[in-house]
Write an enzyme that holds these catalytic residues in place. Structure first.
Site, PDB file in Angstrom:
ATOM      1  N   GLU A 243      -2.541  -7.284   1.173  1.00  0.00           N
ATOM      2  CA  GLU A 243      -1.832  -7.464   2.438  1.00  0.00           C
ATOM      3  C   GLU A 243      -2.668  -6.948   3.607  1.00  0.00           C
ATOM      4  OE1 GLU A 243       2.791  -7.373   0.846  1.00  0.00           O
ATOM      5  OE2 GLU A 243       1.937  -5.556   1.721  1.00  0.00           O
TER       6      GLU A 243
ATOM      7  N   GLY B 284       5.989  -3.909  -9.476  1.00  0.00           N
ATOM      8  CA  GLY B 284       4.545  -4.037  -9.624  1.00  0.00           C
ATOM      9  C   GLY B 284       3.796  -2.931  -8.900  1.00  0.00           C
ATOM     10  N   ASP B 285       4.287  -2.537  -7.733  1.00  0.00           N
ATOM     11  CA  ASP B 285       3.650  -1.449  -6.993  1.00  0.00           C
ATOM     12  C   ASP B 285       3.796  -0.126  -7.744  1.00  0.00           C
ATOM     13  OD1 ASP B 285       2.970  -3.206  -4.963  1.00  0.00           O
ATOM     14  OD2 ASP B 285       4.821  -2.846  -3.854  1.00  0.00           O
TER      15      ASP B 285
ATOM     16  N   GLY C 176       0.811  -1.207   0.000  1.00  0.00           N
ATOM     17  CA  GLY C 176       0.000   0.000   0.000  1.00  0.00           C
ATOM     18  C   GLY C 176       0.849   1.263   0.000  1.00  0.00           C
TER      19      GLY C 176
ATOM     20  N   GLY D 209       5.875  -5.717 -20.565  1.00  0.00           N
ATOM     21  CA  GLY D 209       4.787  -4.758 -20.534  1.00  0.00           C
ATOM     22  C   GLY D 209       3.536  -5.292 -19.877  1.00  0.00           C
TER      23      GLY D 209
ATOM     24  N   ASP E 135      17.127  -4.096  -8.787  1.00  0.00           N
ATOM     25  CA  ASP E 135      16.235  -4.671  -7.783  1.00  0.00           C
ATOM     26  C   ASP E 135      14.808  -4.593  -8.319  1.00  0.00           C
ATOM     27  OD1 ASP E 135      14.849  -5.488  -5.552  1.00  0.00           O
ATOM     28  OD2 ASP E 135      15.533  -3.863  -4.248  1.00  0.00           O
TER      29      ASP E 135
END
Length: 293
Positions: free
Chosen positions: A139, A240-241, A41, A214, A235
């Site tokens: 989460e 994705g976040d 988040g 993509g 890294d």
């Protein structure tokens, strides 16, 4: 300007890098260790705030040093933190990350994040206006995710669910959510590996991320792949976040879906060039040479 409200987890990431992952019962020497703010988040909120405006975070932290660090990091990244509240009976969440072979493995300990309950989030949702964008991950408790998506559907809010980490999602939630953004692994688990059928069943809703390749979606007539960008990877944690935070900003900017995914792919590609979940997340200034900002 539409608001973006991120409802989700916040944590401190404890990151170790090594040349390989240890096997069962094996001890190996690591190469580096550091701690950094994270949680899916908070990561998505920071990614969005670096690229957009009016980004709010809603979640729970512990009354501990990690909680103070999480809170200050959000403020320093211009995230609006009026929806971040401490709990007294649980520590702040942590994520234990191993970096090896250009990938990562993560164990998440939710702790205070499991106090992000429907009752807690409702008061923050009630302050939003029709068309505002709500971004969720997994989460936090499943009943909270279901409550929020149902609330958004009934009240004209735009919902994005990033179904990570993966757990089963009931069909009614898939029907109600506006955008669903799994990666390939999560999509395979959710739709039993039948990607093409899943995309055609949920046109303009299901967006599957493909890493450096993509993202792909169905426009109602055909499958569309929006190409990614190749970078030197340091890294992959937080890529994705970054994609999801940038995607929310693209919707805030009222881009069409294909342009929104191109924007999200570009932001995500920058994120892998820095260390830690938030270390490589770009600002608009960072992407100016590759995007008409």
């Amino acid at each position: 300007m539409k608001n973006i409200i991120v409802i989700g987890s916040m944590s401190i990431d404890l990151v170790v890098s090594a040349s390989k992952r240890p096997g069962k019962g094996e001890t190996i020497l690591g190469e580096d260790f550091f701690t950094t703010p994270g949680g899916k988040g908070a990561n998505q909120a920071v990614a969005a705030a670096r690229l957009g405006e009016q980004v709010h975070m809603v979640g729970r932290i512990g009354e501990d040093d990690f909680g103070k660090e999480i809170y200050e990091n959000l403020k320093n990244n211009n995230v609006i933190v009026s929806g971040v509240e401490p709990v007294t009976h649980l520590p702040s969440g942590t994520a234990h990350i191993t970096l090896s072979e250009q990938d990562n493995s993560i164990i998440v300990v939710p702790s205070a994040n499991y106090e992000v309950t429907p009752t807690f989030v409702q008061k923050h949702l009630e302050s939003l206006s029709e068309g505002d964008i709500v971004l969720l991950q997994q989460e936090i408790p499943s009943e909270t995710v279901e409550f929020v998506i149902d609330y958004c559907s009934k009240n004209g809010l735009v919902s994005i669910l990033n179904p990570a980490p993966y757990r089963e999602i009931i069909d009614s939630i898939i029907e109600k959510v506006d955008y669903l953004t799994p990666n390939e692994t999560e999509s395979n688990a959710m739709f039993k590996g039948d990607l093409d059928d899943a995309l055609s069943a949920y046109p303009m809703k299901l967006i599957v991320t493909l890493g450096e390749k993509g993202a792909v979606y169905h426009n109602g007539h055909e499958k569309v792949q929006v190409d990614g960008f190749i970078r030197d990877v340091k890294d992959t944690t937080g890529a994705g976040d970054t994609f999801n935070g940038a995607f929310a900003v693209a919707l805030q900017k009222e881009y069409n879906l294909e342009k929104a995914l191109a924007f999200a792919n570009l932001a995500a590609s920058h994120s892998v060039t820095g260390m830690g979940a938030q270390g490589g997340m770009p600002t608009l200034e960072d992407i100016k040479g590759e995007w008409d900002v």
